[in-house]
Write a protein that holds these residues in place. Structure first.
Motif, short mmCIF file in Angstrom:
data_model
loop_
_atom_site.label_atom_id
_atom_site.label_comp_id
_atom_site.label_asym_id
_atom_site.label_seq_id
_atom_site.Cartn_x
_atom_site.Cartn_y
_atom_site.Cartn_z
N PHE A 117 -30.03 22.06 18.90
CA PHE A 117 -30.85 23.27 18.99
C PHE A 117 -32.14 22.96 19.75
N ARG A 118 -32.80 21.88 19.39
CA ARG A 118 -34.05 21.49 20.06
C ARG A 118 -33.80 21.14 21.52
N ASP A 135 -41.86 28.38 14.61
CA ASP A 135 -41.44 27.04 14.23
C ASP A 135 -39.94 26.91 14.50
N LEU A 136 -39.54 25.84 15.21
CA LEU A 136 -38.14 25.70 15.63
C LEU A 136 -37.20 25.51 14.45
N ASP A 137 -37.62 24.75 13.42
CA ASP A 137 -36.77 24.60 12.24
C ASP A 137 -36.58 25.94 11.55
N SER A 138 -37.63 26.72 11.49
CA SER A 138 -37.55 28.05 10.87
C SER A 138 -36.61 28.96 11.66
N LEU A 139 -36.72 28.91 12.97
CA LEU A 139 -35.85 29.73 13.83
C LEU A 139 -34.39 29.29 13.68
N MET A 183 -32.68 36.82 17.64
CA MET A 183 -33.22 36.33 16.36
C MET A 183 -34.74 36.55 16.29
N GLN A 184 -35.43 36.35 17.40
CA GLN A 184 -36.87 36.57 17.41
C GLN A 184 -37.22 38.05 17.26
N ALA A 185 -36.36 38.92 17.77
CA ALA A 185 -36.58 40.36 17.64
C ALA A 185 -36.37 40.82 16.22
N GLN A 186 -35.61 40.05 15.42
CA GLN A 186 -35.36 40.41 14.02
C GLN A 186 -36.59 40.17 13.14
#
Length: 187
Positions: A117-118, A135-139, A183-186
């Motif tokens: 993912f990273r 935060d990438l882990d959160s995403l 996902m960011q739009a959610q």
């Protein structure tokens, strides 16, 4: 013939299906090649493979300290390496493993998926298609939660799409970007 001739290929072959410490890699390479491969030659090949994102550091083997109770230095021989999973089927399997009851198995699969993912995020950043915000882990966790909160049919489709997006297949970066935007739009 250069000293590190075929070294990278040998490292990748040795790491196939298992993780090895730098110490174990050096021992196995010396056995396999019947040469006294230097530590520097191995380091150079490992750094190239790390930079190319073909391998990654998975953990640390404290067994190299052989009973020492107070450790005050880090020995590079204890660094454990593994192959970066970039094949669609391998990644899909890792995603499905997240449903296991074995906590350690889930933790390992999650760690490998987060690394992919990273790396995909890094690909997007290099194309100027992604800006740090969340935060990438959160995403990552939000994406996995979203996938597993769907109906079985939809979950199967989303697992396939997410696995494809994390793979090294053609178009995977574009699909990954679409998934991230959704996902960011959610939020």
């Amino acid at each position: 013939m250069p000293k590190n001739y075929n070294m990278k290929e040998m490292i990748l072959e040795l790491l196939e299906g298992k993780e090895l410490s730098k110490k174990e890699l050096l021992e196995d390479i010396r056995k396999k090649s019947n040469r006294s491969t230097s530590d520097k030659t191995l380091n150079e090949s490992l750094m190239i493979l790390l930079k190319e994102k073909k391998i990654y550091i998975t953990s640390y083997d404290f067994g190299i300290y052989d009973g020492v109770k107070r450790i005050q230095s880090i020995k590079p021989e204890g660094i454990v390496f593994g192959l970066m999973k970039t094949d669609f089927v391998e990644i899909e399997t890792l995603i499905k493993i997240l449903e296991s009851d074995d906590v350690e198995v889930v933790r390992n699969a999650s760690s490998k998926l987060k690394k992919n993912f990273r790396n995909k995020i890094d690909d997007l950043k290099s194309r100027n298609s992604f800006e740090d915000g969340e935060d990438l882990d959160s995403l990552f966790n939000k994406t996995i939660f979203y996938i597993y909160s769907q109906s079985d049919d939809q979950k199967r489709i989303l697992i396939n799409k997410f696995a494809w997006s994390l793979s090294n297949e053609d178009g995977s970066v574009n699909l990954f970007e679409d998934i991230l935007n959704y996902m960011q739009a959610q939020s």
